[in-house]
Design a protein around this motif. Structure first.
Motif, PDB file in Angstrom:
ATOM      1  N   SER A 116      13.782 -13.494  12.979  1.00  0.00           N
ATOM      2  CA  SER A 116      12.950 -14.701  12.864  1.00  0.00           C
ATOM      3  C   SER A 116      12.318 -14.787  11.479  1.00  0.00           C
ATOM      4  O   SER A 116      12.172 -15.885  10.919  1.00  0.00           O
ATOM      5  CB  SER A 116      11.858 -14.699  13.941  1.00  0.00           C
ATOM      6  OG  SER A 116      12.443 -14.619  15.220  1.00  0.00           O
ATOM      7  N   GLY A 117      11.949 -13.637  10.930  1.00  0.00           N
ATOM      8  CA  GLY A 117      11.391 -13.607   9.573  1.00  0.00           C
ATOM      9  C   GLY A 117      12.415 -14.096   8.556  1.00  0.00           C
ATOM     10  O   GLY A 117      12.096 -14.883   7.658  1.00  0.00           O
ATOM     11  N   GLU A 156      12.821 -17.763   8.755  1.00  0.00           N
ATOM     12  CA  GLU A 156      11.712 -18.502   8.141  1.00  0.00           C
ATOM     13  C   GLU A 156      12.041 -18.779   6.670  1.00  0.00           C
ATOM     14  O   GLU A 156      11.806 -19.883   6.161  1.00  0.00           O
ATOM     15  CB  GLU A 156      10.415 -17.699   8.284  1.00  0.00           C
ATOM     16  CG  GLU A 156       9.142 -18.476   8.011  1.00  0.00           C
ATOM     17  CD  GLU A 156       8.764 -18.557   6.543  1.00  0.00           C
ATOM     18  OE1 GLU A 156       8.222 -19.599   6.120  1.00  0.00           O
ATOM     19  OE2 GLU A 156       9.025 -17.585   5.798  1.00  0.00           O
ATOM     20  N   ARG A 157      12.643 -17.800   5.999  1.00  0.00           N
ATOM     21  CA  ARG A 157      12.981 -17.971   4.579  1.00  0.00           C
ATOM     22  C   ARG A 157      14.141 -18.950   4.392  1.00  0.00           C
ATOM     23  O   ARG A 157      14.167 -19.717   3.432  1.00  0.00           O
ATOM     24  CB  ARG A 157      13.343 -16.613   3.978  1.00  0.00           C
ATOM     25  CG  ARG A 157      12.138 -15.687   3.982  1.00  0.00           C
ATOM     26  CD  ARG A 157      12.383 -14.421   3.232  1.00  0.00           C
ATOM     27  NE  ARG A 157      11.091 -13.829   2.883  1.00  0.00           N
ATOM     28  CZ  ARG A 157      10.939 -12.835   2.032  1.00  0.00           C
ATOM     29  NH1 ARG A 157      11.999 -12.310   1.439  1.00  0.00           N
ATOM     30  NH2 ARG A 157       9.748 -12.365   1.762  1.00  0.00           N
ATOM     31  N   GLU A 197      12.576 -22.275   4.858  1.00  0.00           N
ATOM     32  CA  GLU A 197      11.767 -22.579   3.682  1.00  0.00           C
ATOM     33  C   GLU A 197      12.644 -23.091   2.536  1.00  0.00           C
ATOM     34  O   GLU A 197      12.247 -23.950   1.761  1.00  0.00           O
ATOM     35  CB  GLU A 197      11.024 -21.299   3.258  1.00  0.00           C
ATOM     36  CG  GLU A 197       9.837 -21.524   2.367  1.00  0.00           C
ATOM     37  CD  GLU A 197       8.632 -22.088   3.115  1.00  0.00           C
ATOM     38  OE1 GLU A 197       7.608 -22.248   2.474  1.00  0.00           O
ATOM     39  OE2 GLU A 197       8.713 -22.397   4.326  1.00  0.00           O
ATOM     40  N   PHE A 225       5.376 -15.376  10.114  1.00  0.00           N
ATOM     41  CA  PHE A 225       5.801 -14.851   8.809  1.00  0.00           C
ATOM     42  C   PHE A 225       5.363 -15.783   7.678  1.00  0.00           C
ATOM     43  O   PHE A 225       5.267 -15.387   6.533  1.00  0.00           O
ATOM     44  CB  PHE A 225       7.323 -14.671   8.767  1.00  0.00           C
ATOM     45  CG  PHE A 225       7.788 -13.409   9.447  1.00  0.00           C
ATOM     46  CD1 PHE A 225       7.724 -12.192   8.787  1.00  0.00           C
ATOM     47  CD2 PHE A 225       8.266 -13.440  10.745  1.00  0.00           C
ATOM     48  CE1 PHE A 225       8.140 -11.019   9.407  1.00  0.00           C
ATOM     49  CE2 PHE A 225       8.687 -12.276  11.373  1.00  0.00           C
ATOM     50  CZ  PHE A 225       8.623 -11.063  10.707  1.00  0.00           C
ATOM     51  N   ARG A 226       5.130 -17.043   8.023  1.00  0.00           N
ATOM     52  CA  ARG A 226       4.774 -18.036   7.010  1.00  0.00           C
ATOM     53  C   ARG A 226       3.287 -17.981   6.650  1.00  0.00           C
ATOM     54  O   ARG A 226       2.899 -18.318   5.526  1.00  0.00           O
ATOM     55  CB  ARG A 226       5.138 -19.434   7.563  1.00  0.00           C
ATOM     56  CG  ARG A 226       4.669 -20.604   6.704  1.00  0.00           C
ATOM     57  CD  ARG A 226       5.055 -21.949   7.306  1.00  0.00           C
ATOM     58  NE  ARG A 226       4.638 -22.130   8.692  1.00  0.00           N
ATOM     59  CZ  ARG A 226       3.412 -22.485   9.055  1.00  0.00           C
ATOM     60  NH1 ARG A 226       2.474 -22.691   8.164  1.00  0.00           N
ATOM     61  NH2 ARG A 226       3.128 -22.644  10.332  1.00  0.00           N
ATOM     62  N   ARG A 230       2.521 -11.423   2.009  1.00  0.00           N
ATOM     63  CA  ARG A 230       3.625 -11.994   2.803  1.00  0.00           C
ATOM     64  C   ARG A 230       4.917 -11.223   2.589  1.00  0.00           C
ATOM     65  O   ARG A 230       5.689 -11.003   3.509  1.00  0.00           O
ATOM     66  CB  ARG A 230       3.818 -13.474   2.458  1.00  0.00           C
ATOM     67  CG  ARG A 230       2.752 -14.365   3.081  1.00  0.00           C
ATOM     68  CD  ARG A 230       3.286 -15.728   3.413  1.00  0.00           C
ATOM     69  NE  ARG A 230       4.193 -16.215   2.364  1.00  0.00           N
ATOM     70  CZ  ARG A 230       4.916 -17.306   2.483  1.00  0.00           C
ATOM     71  NH1 ARG A 230       4.830 -18.049   3.559  1.00  0.00           N
ATOM     72  NH2 ARG A 230       5.716 -17.685   1.507  1.00  0.00           N
ATOM     73  N   GLU A 231       5.151 -10.829   1.347  1.00  0.00           N
ATOM     74  CA  GLU A 231       6.349 -10.050   1.040  1.00  0.00           C
ATOM     75  C   GLU A 231       6.316  -8.712   1.800  1.00  0.00           C
ATOM     76  O   GLU A 231       7.311  -8.287   2.383  1.00  0.00           O
ATOM     77  CB  GLU A 231       6.425  -9.818  -0.478  1.00  0.00           C
ATOM     78  CG  GLU A 231       7.635  -9.045  -0.960  1.00  0.00           C
ATOM     79  CD  GLU A 231       8.953  -9.775  -0.714  1.00  0.00           C
ATOM     80  OE1 GLU A 231       8.941 -11.024  -0.646  1.00  0.00           O
ATOM     81  OE2 GLU A 231       9.985  -9.091  -0.565  1.00  0.00           O
ATOM     82  N   TYR A 264       7.061  -9.200   5.463  1.00  0.00           N
ATOM     83  CA  TYR A 264       8.505  -9.362   5.668  1.00  0.00           C
ATOM     84  C   TYR A 264       9.201  -8.005   5.632  1.00  0.00           C
ATOM     85  O   TYR A 264       9.976  -7.654   6.518  1.00  0.00           O
ATOM     86  CB  TYR A 264       9.074 -10.287   4.590  1.00  0.00           C
ATOM     87  CG  TYR A 264      10.544 -10.614   4.793  1.00  0.00           C
ATOM     88  CD1 TYR A 264      10.917 -11.608   5.690  1.00  0.00           C
ATOM     89  CD2 TYR A 264      11.537  -9.923   4.107  1.00  0.00           C
ATOM     90  CE1 TYR A 264      12.250 -11.916   5.891  1.00  0.00           C
ATOM     91  CE2 TYR A 264      12.886 -10.226   4.305  1.00  0.00           C
ATOM     92  CZ  TYR A 264      13.230 -11.227   5.189  1.00  0.00           C
ATOM     93  OH  TYR A 264      14.553 -11.522   5.401  1.00  0.00           O
TER      94      TYR A 264
END
Lengths: 293, 329
Positions: A187-188, A191-192, A195, B187-188, B304-305, B308
């Motif tokens: 899911s992470g 998200e990217r 984005e 995650f955002r 955030r990095e 992740y």
């Protein structure tokens, strides 16, 4: 627990993938549709994407067959083929996890339950993951999570759309919490990809349940499903026990999910490639110039 | 000392406590000095309790984690939070009582707090649906987290659920989708997130508020991919094998620390958090403040990095030879 249903069904000998079983049992030229009983010439069935020409029943297909239906001929370039599972917990129930793995690997020729790679669809690039239900019920452990995550990251980097063909009983219990965390990890990565304003489509096939439903299966910009596929979070049996009442006949089918707003469109397998290509084109995919990779 | 709900393995302590009580009674009724005997017995009882709780099996830890008097999300919030105000509703037609949230202060710092909420008795549990949240609960949580993101409030989540609710309505309303969206959106978020398993961490229902920069677990709490009961009936085909499954699944805080899932194990008082809730509250508050200091000092992109990468590293795979073998099929 949807895996529970699956195992329970198997115990009763009503394994959901009736036809797969049948194909394995009888290698004859003719087979019988498990839905309508029509006797079909096996070659015709395969030529029709394993969809019964009489009643439209979608027989289960494996990852290789699925890729052949989606990717342009010889365009699928698989990645991370050598990633194999370990037994991080030293898990043993009635049988050791290591033995179950070896058996699945021998039966499928795969290292674990998902095949990933980059391919072309009508000469447009696509990152493609296909879960293989034959491998321990398509359950998601570390390898499935890692391979899908790498594919999503690659799609983000190469700025290409992504399709994940889901077929899974959910998280793989034999790897414990590491399996649950694959839901988070994928899911992470999604998200990217989101984005970066790239298109992600899951294709939900029979069955898509548990932890897969509660993560990447439901995160598509557009969510596609195969007709009559079983899709749900909790297992039917569990819900029946809680409610003590009968559930609707079409409960947790692709059609039911569409009625409740969780599936954009139901795509018959025979239209799959055409639909995908059309959607990709409308979302900005272009043909690769020197098309043979 | 009026003992409350006793667990099976705590029974050896009962005799000792009876004796202590009798001697106290004696001291009250007569003028005999019993302080020596009392001290001896109490020390013995404390030592026995410690021994028992240090040797808990995973199945016994589940019982501790599910103890009806174990401090809940709201208990902890009351203990260390000032100006707490619960905020209601998912803005889509529901307000789940099994998953609650609101804002408050820890020291000088305003924070957003979210957690599963179980009840203490049957009546409360019915109202709280035994801490099993509906899709509306997860959507409320996300609405509140988005609010925190907008107003730069750090997010503290407290995990204590047997699992997300499995029911007809939950399926119709998209239980899977609600959890999935939380996983992605967390995650955002551009604020620190600290998650703590305070009791039971039941699978996807726990993970739905469990994406965090730091994940802590109380010593006797558990976190499972599937409940040992369900796992036993699927893999062992025998629900009675639940305690075997509990051991095999590696669900305890120390096990999960070893597997790299959990950052810190919070010590519990002997006898578990239900024995000394205030002490547990202090432990949790200290850890939360320490991590808030640490995380708030980080630039948001780094944070955030790191979040992740933290989840990116989870899992164990064997990689042989070339990662990009590129066979064409």
């Amino acid at each position: 627990m949807s895996l529970f249903d699956w195992f329970a069904d198997r115990r009763k000998g009503q394994f959901v993938g009736k036809v797969t079983q049948e194909t394995e049992e009888s290698d004859g030229l003719w087979g019988k549709c498990p839905e309508c009983g029509q006797v079909v010439y096996r070659k015709d069935l395969i030529a029709n994407a394993s969809v019964c020409s009489n009643c439209g029943f979608h027989n289960r297909i494996n990852s290789e067959e699925r890729i052949a239906l989606i990717a342009d001929k010889n365009s699928f370039n698989s990645i991370d083929r050598d990633l194999s599972p370990t037994d991080p917990l030293g898990f043993k129930d009635r049988r050791a996890y290591a033995d179950r793995l070896r058996e699945s690997q021998a039966n499928t020729g795969l290292k674990d339950g998902v095949v990933t790679g980059i391919c072309q669809v009508e000469e447009m690039p696509l990152a493609l993951a296909v879960m293989d239900f034959r491998f321990m019920g398509g359950s998601m452990g570390s390898v499935v999570g890692e391979k899908i995550t790498r594919l999503v990251e690659r799609a983000t980097k190469e700025k290409i759309p992504l399709l994940i063909v889901c077929a899974s009983g959910g998280a793989r219990m034999q790897e414990g919490m590491l399996s649950l965390m694959q839901m988070a990890k994928i899911s992470g990565a999604l998200e990217r990809h989101k984005e970066a304003e790239l298109l992600y489509m899951p294709l939900l096939t029979h069955p898509t349940t548990g932890g897969v439903t509660a993560s990447f299966a439901m995160l598509g910009d557009l969510i596609l499903a195969e007709p009559k596929a079983l899709i749900g979070f909790a297992g039917r049996r569990v819900i029946e026990q809680t409610l003590r009442e009968k559930l609707p006949d079409n409960f947790q089918t692709a059609e039911y999910l569409q009625q409740h707003g969780f599936v954009d469109t139901i795509v018959p397998r025979t239209n799959l490639k055409k639909t995908l290509a059309s959607l990709m084109r409308m979302h900005g995919s272009r043909q690769i110039k020197n098309s043979k990779r | 000392m009026a003992r409350r709900h006793l667990l099976e393995f705590e029974k050896p302590l009962v005799e000792l406590e009876k004796q202590i009580e009798q001697i106290r009674q004696l001291a009250r009724d007569s003028e005999v000095d019993v302080s020596q005997q009392l001290l001896q017995l109490e020390t013995l009882a404390a030592r026995r309790r410690e021994e028992i709780f240090q040797a808990l099996t995973p199945a016994q830890k589940i019982q501790v984690a599910r103890h009806p008097h174990r401090p809940s999300t709201l208990d902890f919030i009351q203990m260390f939070c000032d100006d707490w105000l619960e905020l209601h509703g998912d803005r889509r037609g529901s307000d789940d009582k099994a998953l609650i949230g609101g804002i408050g202060r820890i020291g000088e710092r305003p924070v957003l707090l979210i957690g599963h909420q179980k009840g203490r008795d049957t009546k409360e549990n019915v109202a709280r649906n035994f801490g099993m949240a509906t899709p509306g609960g997860y959507r409320k949580a996300l609405r509140l987290m988005d609010h925190a993101d907008r107003f730069k409030l750090p997010i503290l989540t407290f995990i204590d659920t047997p699992g997300a609710y499995a029911g007809l309505l939950a399926e119709e309303q998209g239980q899977g989708e609600a959890i999935a969206v939380n996983l992605r959106e967390m995650f955002r978020l551009r604020v620190p997130i600290i998650a703590t398993v305070i009791g039971e961490g039941g699978s996807g229902g726990a993970l739905g508020i469990g994406i965090a920069d730091r994940l802590m677990m109380f010593e006797h709490s558990v976190y499972t991919v599937a409940s040992p009961e369900a796992c036993a009936s699927i893999l062992w085909r025998d629900a009675a094998k639940a305690s075997e499954a509990a051991s095999a699944l590696k669900i305890t805080a120390p096990d999960l620390k070893n597997l790299g899932v959990v950052d810190e194990v919070l010590p519990e008082p002997a006898g578990g958090n239900n024995w000394a809730p205030l002490e547990a509250g202090e432990v949790l508050k200290e850890a939360l403040e320490r991590y808030l200091d640490e995380l708030l000092a980080l630039p948001i992109d780094k944070l955030r990095e790191a979040r992740y990468k933290k989840f990116r590293a989870m899992g164990m795979v064997l990689e042989t030879s070339q990662p990009e073998s590129g066979m064409i099929t």
